[in-house]
Design an enzyme around this catalytic site. Structure first.
Site, mmCIF file in Angstrom:
data_model
loop_
_atom_site.group_PDB
_atom_site.id
_atom_site.type_symbol
_atom_site.label_atom_id
_atom_site.label_comp_id
_atom_site.label_asym_id
_atom_site.label_seq_id
_atom_site.Cartn_x
_atom_site.Cartn_y
_atom_site.Cartn_z
ATOM 1 C CB SER A 103 0.895 -2.852 -8.051
ATOM 2 O OG SER A 103 -0.346 -2.326 -8.403
ATOM 3 C CG HIS A 128 -3.614 -5.576 -6.964
ATOM 4 N ND1 HIS A 128 -3.735 -6.005 -8.470
ATOM 5 C CD2 HIS A 128 -1.904 -5.270 -7.210
ATOM 6 C CE1 HIS A 128 -2.395 -5.542 -8.799
ATOM 7 N NE2 HIS A 128 -1.730 -5.595 -8.088
#
Length: 201
Positions: A103, A128
């Site tokens: 992330s 993501h």
């Protein structure tokens, strides 16, 4: 806004009271070796610490800097701050992924050209979409939703430029948690080189 991954196994949240203190001698050796460690969640406090270290090392010398990343992600804007500071300073920065780079940690990881992005063999990567939560009036929730969409579009552009993948592919891949092994990440264009020993740096 948060941009963090979840571990595959249940783990207790990091407790700052359990962190081992770093002695002055260790800090001095890290400064001499021009090494910075980004371990744990990406927070405003961590960003301040890392950016301060980057500026201090840049002031001391133009020699290369090594940044080691092992992070589940965290606060996007804090990740942005570190990402931009790495690009801002004069010395070349090499980033070594270890453990997992997820992330907002991956956002920091791609702040340097691919040839300066390395990782250890068992490193895993997670890309993501950012997430955020808000309470209050409907108008506030709507504003938050728009900001998350804009942030997601910005991150797609960053990872597309960093990996050579199209924006369409990045958008499709990160629609859900997108995990990559070290080899997968190298094939994807995220990693430049997988290293097993310090001598390969």
């Amino acid at each position: 806004m948060n941009y963090a991954g979840e571990p595959l196994m249940n783990e207790d949240e990091d407790d700052k009271s359990k962190e081992l203190p770093i002695g002055k001698e260790t800090e001095a050796n890290l400064f001499k070796s021009r090494s910075i460690f980004i371990y744990g969640g990406i927070t405003q406090e961590l960003a301040q610490k890392v950016c301060t270290q980057l500026v201090a090392l840049a002031a001391a010398s133009d020699d290369d800097i090594r940044v080691y990343v092992n992070s589940p992600g965290g606060h996007v804007e804090s990740g942005d701050s570190i990402h931009d500071m790495i690009k801002f300073i004069k010395p070349k920065v090499y980033i070594i992924g270890t453990g997992w780079v997820a992330s907002a940690g991956a956002l920091i990881y791609v702040s340097v050209p691919k040839e300066r992005r390395l990782c250890l063999p068992n490193t895993r990567f997670l890309l993501h979409q950012p997430s955020g939560g808000t309470r209050g009036m409907a108008s506030d929730i709507e504003i938050q939703a728009r900001e998350i969409i804009k942030m997601n579009q910005r991150l797609i552009k960053i990872f597309s430029k960093a990996t050579g993948q199209t924006e369409e592919k990045i958008a499709k891949d990160i629609d859900r948690d997108y995990w990559l092994s070290a080899d997968d990440a190298k094939d994807y264009g995220l990693v430049g080189k997988i290293v097993e020993s310090q001598s390969e740096l």
